[in-house]
Design an enzyme around this catalytic site. Structure first.
Site, PDB file in Angstrom:
ATOM      1  N   ASP A 198      -0.330  -3.677   6.291  1.00 13.09           N
ATOM      2  CA  ASP A 198      -0.948  -3.145   7.505  1.00 13.09           C
ATOM      3  C   ASP A 198      -2.433  -3.495   7.604  1.00 13.09           C
ATOM      4  O   ASP A 198      -3.198  -2.788   8.259  1.00 13.09           O
ATOM      5  CB  ASP A 198      -0.814  -1.613   7.542  1.00 13.09           C
ATOM      6  CG  ASP A 198       0.615  -1.165   7.800  1.00 13.09           C
ATOM      7  OD1 ASP A 198       1.487  -2.016   8.041  1.00 13.09           O
ATOM      8  OD2 ASP A 198       0.845   0.062   7.747  1.00 13.09           O
ATOM      9  N   HIS A 258      -7.568  -0.703   5.574  1.00  9.53           N
ATOM     10  CA  HIS A 258      -6.547   0.235   6.082  1.00  9.53           C
ATOM     11  C   HIS A 258      -6.397   1.386   5.074  1.00  9.53           C
ATOM     12  O   HIS A 258      -6.402   2.561   5.450  1.00  9.53           O
ATOM     13  CB  HIS A 258      -5.243  -0.527   6.269  1.00  9.53           C
ATOM     14  CG  HIS A 258      -4.078   0.298   6.719  1.00  9.53           C
ATOM     15  ND1 HIS A 258      -4.047   0.938   7.929  1.00  9.53           N
ATOM     16  CD2 HIS A 258      -2.897   0.582   6.103  1.00  9.53           C
ATOM     17  CE1 HIS A 258      -2.881   1.587   8.047  1.00  9.53           C
ATOM     18  NE2 HIS A 258      -2.183   1.386   6.957  1.00  9.53           N
ATOM     19  N   HIS A 278       4.423  -4.629  10.698  1.00 10.94           N
ATOM     20  CA  HIS A 278       4.945  -4.029  11.933  1.00 10.94           C
ATOM     21  C   HIS A 278       5.034  -5.056  13.057  1.00 10.94           C
ATOM     22  O   HIS A 278       4.280  -6.027  13.088  1.00 10.94           O
ATOM     23  CB  HIS A 278       4.015  -2.894  12.437  1.00 10.94           C
ATOM     24  CG  HIS A 278       3.967  -1.701  11.538  1.00 10.94           C
ATOM     25  ND1 HIS A 278       4.744  -0.584  11.734  1.00 10.94           N
ATOM     26  CD2 HIS A 278       3.213  -1.446  10.436  1.00 10.94           C
ATOM     27  CE1 HIS A 278       4.476   0.321  10.796  1.00 10.94           C
ATOM     28  NE2 HIS A 278       3.546  -0.180   9.994  1.00 10.94           N
ATOM     29  N   HIS A 305       0.846  -1.201   0.000  1.00  7.64           N
ATOM     30  CA  HIS A 305       0.000   0.000   0.000  1.00  7.64           C
ATOM     31  C   HIS A 305       0.873   1.241   0.000  1.00  7.64           C
ATOM     32  O   HIS A 305       2.088   1.148   0.169  1.00  7.64           O
ATOM     33  CB  HIS A 305      -1.009  -0.016   1.153  1.00  7.64           C
ATOM     34  CG  HIS A 305      -0.421   0.100   2.536  1.00  7.64           C
ATOM     35  ND1 HIS A 305       0.408  -0.857   3.082  1.00  7.64           N
ATOM     36  CD2 HIS A 305      -0.542   1.064   3.489  1.00  7.64           C
ATOM     37  CE1 HIS A 305       0.754  -0.498   4.310  1.00  7.64           C
ATOM     38  NE2 HIS A 305       0.204   0.672   4.585  1.00  7.64           N
ATOM     39  N   HIS A 337       1.435   3.946   1.849  1.00  6.33           N
ATOM     40  CA  HIS A 337       1.989   4.723   2.965  1.00  6.33           C
ATOM     41  C   HIS A 337       3.523   4.793   2.886  1.00  6.33           C
ATOM     42  O   HIS A 337       4.192   3.821   2.555  1.00  6.33           O
ATOM     43  CB  HIS A 337       1.548   4.134   4.303  1.00  6.33           C
ATOM     44  CG  HIS A 337       0.104   4.418   4.601  1.00  6.33           C
ATOM     45  ND1 HIS A 337      -0.647   3.662   5.475  1.00  6.33           N
ATOM     46  CD2 HIS A 337      -0.721   5.397   4.141  1.00  6.33           C
ATOM     47  CE1 HIS A 337      -1.878   4.160   5.541  1.00  6.33           C
ATOM     48  NE2 HIS A 337      -1.947   5.211   4.738  1.00  6.33           N
ATOM     49  N   ASP A 377       5.908   4.776   4.977  1.00  3.97           N
ATOM     50  CA  ASP A 377       6.751   3.821   5.711  1.00  3.97           C
ATOM     51  C   ASP A 377       6.776   2.440   5.051  1.00  3.97           C
ATOM     52  O   ASP A 377       7.403   1.509   5.567  1.00  3.97           O
ATOM     53  CB  ASP A 377       6.336   3.739   7.191  1.00  3.97           C
ATOM     54  CG  ASP A 377       4.946   3.193   7.396  1.00  3.97           C
ATOM     55  OD1 ASP A 377       4.025   3.557   6.628  1.00  3.97           O
ATOM     56  OD2 ASP A 377       4.742   2.393   8.331  1.00  3.97           O
ATOM     57  N   HIS A 378       6.098   2.310   3.907  1.00  5.62           N
ATOM     58  CA  HIS A 378       6.138   1.057   3.147  1.00  5.62           C
ATOM     59  C   HIS A 378       6.749   1.230   1.757  1.00  5.62           C
ATOM     60  O   HIS A 378       7.177   0.244   1.155  1.00  5.62           O
ATOM     61  CB  HIS A 378       4.727   0.462   3.029  1.00  5.62           C
ATOM     62  CG  HIS A 378       4.189   0.015   4.353  1.00  5.62           C
ATOM     63  ND1 HIS A 378       4.072  -1.300   4.718  1.00  5.62           N
ATOM     64  CD2 HIS A 378       3.780   0.736   5.434  1.00  5.62           C
ATOM     65  CE1 HIS A 378       3.609  -1.385   5.957  1.00  5.62           C
ATOM     66  NE2 HIS A 378       3.422  -0.163   6.411  1.00  5.62           N
TER      67      HIS A 378
HETATM   68 ZN   LIG Z   1      -0.040   1.755   6.470  1.00 10.29          ZN
END
Ligand SMILES: [Zn+2]
Length: 256
Positions: free
Chosen positions: A130, A113, A168, A55, A57, A59-60
């Site tokens: 996530d 999400h 995570h 996805h 985001h 942090d990915h």
């Molecule tokens: Zn995420």
């Protein structure tokens, strides 16, 4: 025996960049930061062959561009222009063979999400970003409780032994909430002891399995009387469908 292993690289405070590797090659899932990947590839003398994104985001996907600058590899990801680096945009059920490793992978659309979140399923593994966590699920940033419920239900139909690689390390804090939402669940108590030992040694609690999630995850156990009773208590009324139960415990956990 598979000719590869799956290794967690750490990024930020609690992200995992799951890395499928053999003696000479690697593919990475959700490289939010390029540096840990570049360091690992250099140290282990590995050639990057592919990037997978679940996805959009940061942090990915934040490390995509810097990795591609070193090695122009295919990037598998969702049909979402918010990840400009994706070269292979995958719809639900679309299959591909992971370069070099010859693992057949299938993309599963699992919104909740985010609206375009996908998972990668293949080789007995699930990379679910996530959406599904060990003993938890992602926050509903763009999706509805119904979408999350449908996505989780779909994942729970995969074989029980499927190894679940989440984005995570949230297991212990998820267990803390799950004990409130699903009290007296013996599987949860057992998992807590195991996870605590792993974290004490700085080991990941992942991968989980689909079977473990069915036994411990309150967000997939929304049909269990104990979870329904907790949700009712939080909501102050009788909730009579699994989607409302999921919505209630998701809201409860946000403020837990
Ligand atoms: Zn995420």
């Amino acid at each position: 025996m598979a000719g590869y292993e799956v290794v967690p690289l750490h990024a930020f405070s609690d992200n995992y960049i799951w890395t499928i590797r053999d003696a000479g090659h690697a593919a990475v899932v959700d490289p939010g930061d390029a540096q840990p990947v570049l360091d690992y590839l250099a140290r282990e003398k590995l050639t990057l062959v592919a990037i997978l994104n679940t996805h959009h985001h940061a942090d990915h996907v934040g490390g995509n561009a810097a990795l591609l600058a070193r090695a122009p590899v295919p990037v598998y990801g969702p049909r979402d222009e918010r990840i400009p680096e994706v070269t292979e945009r995958l719809g639900d059920g679309q299959r591909f063979v992971l370069p070099h490793f010859n693992i057949e992978m299938e993309a599963l659309e699992i919104p909740g999400h985010t609206r375009s979140h996908i998972a990668f399923h293949g080789g007995g593994m699930l990379f679910c970003g996530d959406t599904l966590f060990a003993v938890g699920c992602g926050r509903l940033f763009e999706g509805t409780p119904r979408q999350m419920h449908d996505s989780l239900s779909r994942l729970m139909r995969l074989p029980d032994g499927t190894r679940v690689y989440c984005g995570h390390e949230y297991t212990l804090s998820n267990i803390r909430f799950a004990k409130a939402a699903d009290p007296n669940n013996a599987a949860l108590q057992e998992l807590e002891e195991k996870a605590r030992k792993q974290r004490d040694q700085n080991l990941p609690t992942l991968p989980s399995t689909i079977g473990q999630e069915k036994a411990t995850n309150p967000f997939v156990r929304v049909g269990e009387p104990a979870v329904i009773a907790s949700a009712n208590r939080f909501a102050g009324k009788a909730l009579n469908d699994p989607v409302s139960v999921l919505a209630a415990i998701r809201e409860w956990k946000n403020s837990f």
